[in-house]
Design a protein around this motif. Structure first.
Motif, mmCIF file in Angstrom:
data_model
loop_
_atom_site.group_PDB
_atom_site.id
_atom_site.type_symbol
_atom_site.label_atom_id
_atom_site.label_comp_id
_atom_site.label_asym_id
_atom_site.label_seq_id
_atom_site.Cartn_x
_atom_site.Cartn_y
_atom_site.Cartn_z
ATOM 1 N N LYS A 1 104.570 22.507 17.217
ATOM 2 C CA LYS A 1 104.242 22.561 18.635
ATOM 3 C C LYS A 1 103.676 23.929 19.002
ATOM 4 C CE LYS A 1 106.243 22.052 23.260
ATOM 5 N NZ LYS A 1 107.483 21.752 24.037
ATOM 6 N N SER A 2 104.261 24.989 18.464
ATOM 7 C CA SER A 2 103.814 26.341 18.761
ATOM 8 C C SER A 2 102.441 26.617 18.161
ATOM 9 C CB SER A 2 104.832 27.355 18.225
ATOM 10 O OG SER A 2 104.437 28.677 18.505
ATOM 11 N N THR A 3 102.241 26.207 16.900
ATOM 12 C CA THR A 3 100.968 26.493 16.238
ATOM 13 C C THR A 3 99.821 25.704 16.862
ATOM 14 O OG1 THR A 3 101.524 24.845 14.545
ATOM 15 C CG2 THR A 3 102.014 27.133 14.045
ATOM 16 N N VAL A 4 100.041 24.414 17.109
ATOM 17 C CA VAL A 4 98.994 23.594 17.732
ATOM 18 C C VAL A 4 98.699 24.104 19.135
ATOM 19 C CG1 VAL A 4 98.417 21.293 18.600
ATOM 20 C CG2 VAL A 4 99.474 21.536 16.352
ATOM 21 N N GLY A 5 99.746 24.524 19.847
ATOM 22 C CA GLY A 5 99.554 25.031 21.206
ATOM 23 C C GLY A 5 98.636 26.242 21.250
ATOM 24 N N VAL A 6 98.794 27.160 20.309
ATOM 25 C CA VAL A 6 97.934 28.350 20.269
ATOM 26 C C VAL A 6 96.494 27.955 19.975
ATOM 27 C CG1 VAL A 6 97.418 30.433 18.941
ATOM 28 C CG2 VAL A 6 99.745 29.992 19.693
ATOM 29 N N VAL A 7 96.300 27.013 19.059
ATOM 30 C CA VAL A 7 94.940 26.564 18.733
ATOM 31 C C VAL A 7 94.262 25.953 19.955
ATOM 32 C CG1 VAL A 7 93.595 24.908 17.364
ATOM 33 C CG2 VAL A 7 95.407 26.232 16.286
ATOM 34 N N ILE A 8 94.981 25.107 20.687
ATOM 35 C CA ILE A 8 94.396 24.457 21.863
ATOM 36 C C ILE A 8 94.055 25.486 22.938
ATOM 37 C CG2 ILE A 8 94.793 22.793 23.704
ATOM 38 C CD1 ILE A 8 94.381 21.598 20.885
ATOM 39 N N LYS A 9 94.927 26.456 23.144
ATOM 40 C CA LYS A 9 94.647 27.495 24.142
ATOM 41 C C LYS A 9 93.417 28.302 23.764
ATOM 42 C CE LYS A 9 99.474 28.026 25.609
ATOM 43 N NZ LYS A 9 100.686 28.899 25.540
ATOM 44 N N LEU A 10 93.259 28.584 22.469
ATOM 45 C CA LEU A 10 92.082 29.334 22.035
ATOM 46 C C LEU A 10 90.819 28.488 22.197
ATOM 47 C CD1 LEU A 10 90.978 31.943 20.900
ATOM 48 C CD2 LEU A 10 91.417 31.089 18.595
ATOM 49 N N LEU A 11 90.905 27.173 21.905
ATOM 50 C CA LEU A 11 89.757 26.295 22.113
ATOM 51 C C LEU A 11 89.334 26.290 23.578
ATOM 52 C CD1 LEU A 11 90.496 23.132 19.923
ATOM 53 C CD2 LEU A 11 88.687 24.820 19.593
ATOM 54 N N ASP A 12 90.314 26.245 24.478
ATOM 55 C CA ASP A 12 89.995 26.286 25.907
ATOM 56 C C ASP A 12 89.269 27.573 26.269
ATOM 57 O OD1 ASP A 12 91.050 23.801 26.509
ATOM 58 O OD2 ASP A 12 93.035 24.567 27.017
ATOM 59 N N LEU A 13 89.706 28.693 25.683
ATOM 60 C CA LEU A 13 89.057 29.971 25.970
ATOM 61 C C LEU A 13 87.646 30.006 25.397
ATOM 62 C CD1 LEU A 13 89.283 32.765 27.209
ATOM 63 C CD2 LEU A 13 90.287 33.581 25.066
ATOM 64 N N VAL A 14 87.439 29.396 24.239
ATOM 65 C CA VAL A 14 86.089 29.313 23.663
ATOM 66 C C VAL A 14 85.158 28.597 24.632
ATOM 67 C CG1 VAL A 14 84.707 28.215 21.854
ATOM 68 C CG2 VAL A 14 86.785 29.456 21.243
ATOM 69 N N MET A 15 85.622 27.502 25.224
ATOM 70 C CA MET A 15 84.789 26.754 26.161
ATOM 71 C C MET A 15 84.495 27.553 27.421
ATOM 72 S SD MET A 15 84.139 24.210 24.394
ATOM 73 C CE MET A 15 83.087 23.493 25.657
ATOM 74 N N VAL A 16 85.482 28.325 27.892
ATOM 75 C CA VAL A 16 85.255 29.170 29.062
ATOM 76 C C VAL A 16 84.222 30.247 28.746
ATOM 77 C CG1 VAL A 16 86.324 30.880 30.590
ATOM 78 C CG2 VAL A 16 87.520 28.751 30.081
ATOM 79 N N THR A 17 84.298 30.800 27.521
ATOM 80 C CA THR A 17 83.332 31.822 27.105
ATOM 81 C C THR A 17 81.933 31.260 27.097
ATOM 82 O OG1 THR A 17 85.009 32.914 25.745
ATOM 83 C CG2 THR A 17 82.714 33.439 25.270
ATOM 84 N N VAL A 18 81.762 30.048 26.582
ATOM 85 C CA VAL A 18 80.455 29.404 26.559
ATOM 86 C C VAL A 18 79.958 29.153 27.977
ATOM 87 C CG1 VAL A 18 79.205 27.333 25.847
ATOM 88 C CG2 VAL A 18 80.866 28.360 24.310
ATOM 89 N N GLN A 19 80.871 28.814 28.864
ATOM 90 C CA GLN A 19 80.515 28.527 30.250
ATOM 91 C C GLN A 19 79.893 29.740 30.926
ATOM 92 O OE1 GLN A 19 83.852 27.452 32.649
ATOM 93 N NE2 GLN A 19 82.625 26.622 34.317
ATOM 94 N N ARG A 20 80.258 30.943 30.484
ATOM 95 C CA ARG A 20 79.732 32.160 31.101
ATOM 96 C C ARG A 20 78.345 32.521 30.591
ATOM 97 N NH1 ARG A 20 85.166 34.487 30.243
ATOM 98 N NH2 ARG A 20 84.318 35.584 28.430
ATOM 99 N N LEU A 21 77.783 31.698 29.709
ATOM 100 C CA LEU A 21 76.476 31.994 29.127
ATOM 101 C C LEU A 21 75.488 30.908 29.545
ATOM 102 C CD1 LEU A 21 77.709 32.918 25.543
ATOM 103 C CD2 LEU A 21 77.174 34.483 27.403
ATOM 104 N N PRO A 22 74.988 30.956 30.786
ATOM 105 C CA PRO A 22 74.130 29.875 31.297
ATOM 106 C C PRO A 22 72.823 29.737 30.548
ATOM 107 C CG PRO A 22 74.076 31.766 32.772
ATOM 108 C CD PRO A 22 75.161 32.039 31.773
#
Length: 241
Positions: free
Chosen positions: A167-188
């Motif tokens: 649960k802890s390991t998968v949770g960190v991966v999902i949170k990082l994936l969400d941040l990757v998508m936010v980073t992409v969002q900032r690059l119009p």
């Protein structure tokens, strides 16, 4: 144990590469091994497709209605000799910088790992977490407050991790994936090729600076969530392989 994917890349909407950094024996191998075990009770579906111990795990993650192929690479013991090559960093969209709260020297070495990360990657396009293990130990030499302050200084988020817990390991991966998508969002101005295995490029005005972004996708621009693109059509490029 080795598991190989039975799905071609064309069946995934995105391919994301995440790398692990940190001193020897801080929990990177345990982290990968935990991800390699399947559990139908995951809050977000996360299935192991391919696993090579001390090397890499490939996960199929279903998130926000998209199928994502997540490749997480380990240093394979090279960190002991500071012999990690530039190819290890190439194409990474995310990074977990790990340390052991029971060993203060692994925490102090985070500066060195972050310097290497910034040397070999473009920090504007990289999402990174500072990850600490053994924070529940009575022998810890690093506090959560110290880790949070360091993470803030290095412009990353801090997360504590139990590498023995799926649960802890998968949770960190999902949170990082969400941040990757936010980073992409900032690059119009980012455009993404729709063919699998292709490397994306910035628009013509930014190509002159020689900067590249490595997010791979097999979906058309209109299918990309979170308004990642702002009306720019996909840009085709020739394969360099």
């Amino acid at each position: 144990m080795i598991r190989r994917s039975s799905f071609p890349l064309s069946q995934f909407d995105y391919t994301v590469k995440i790398i692990l950094l940190g001193d020897h024996s801080v929990g990177k191998t345990s982290f990968l091994s935990q991800l390699a075990t399947d559990n139908n009770n995951d809050a977000i579906p996360c299935r192991c497709l391919h696993f090579r111990q001390n090397c890499q795990v490939e996960l199929e993650v279903t998130h926000h209605g998209k199928r994502i192929l997540v490749k997480i690479a380990d240093t394979g013991g090279q960190e002991r000799f500071r012999s990690i090559t530039a190819s290890y960093y190439r194409g990474a969209q995310g990074c977990l910088v790990m340390f052991d709260a029971e060993r203060a020297e692994t925490f102090s070495h985070v500066y060195d790992w972050n310097n290497d990360l910034e040397m070999y990657t473009n920090r504007q396009f990289l999402s990174k977490f500072l990850v600490g293990v053994n924070f529940d130990s009575s022998r810890k030499q690093v506090t959560s407050e110290q880790a949070s302050r360091l993470a803030s200084q290095l412009e990353m988020q801090f997360h504590d991790l139990d590498p023995r817990s799926r649960k802890s390991t998968v949770g960190v991966v999902i949170k990082l994936l969400d941040l990757v998508m936010v980073t992409v969002q900032r690059l119009p101005s980012l455009t993404i090729d729709i063919r699998p295995g292709q490397v994306t490029e910035l628009d013509a005005s930014q190509k002159q600076n020689g900067r590249r972004w490595g997010l791979r996708t097999n979906s058309v621009a209109s299918d990309i969530p979170l308004n990642v693109l702002s009306g720019h059509p996909p840009h085709k490029m020739k394969c360099s392989c």
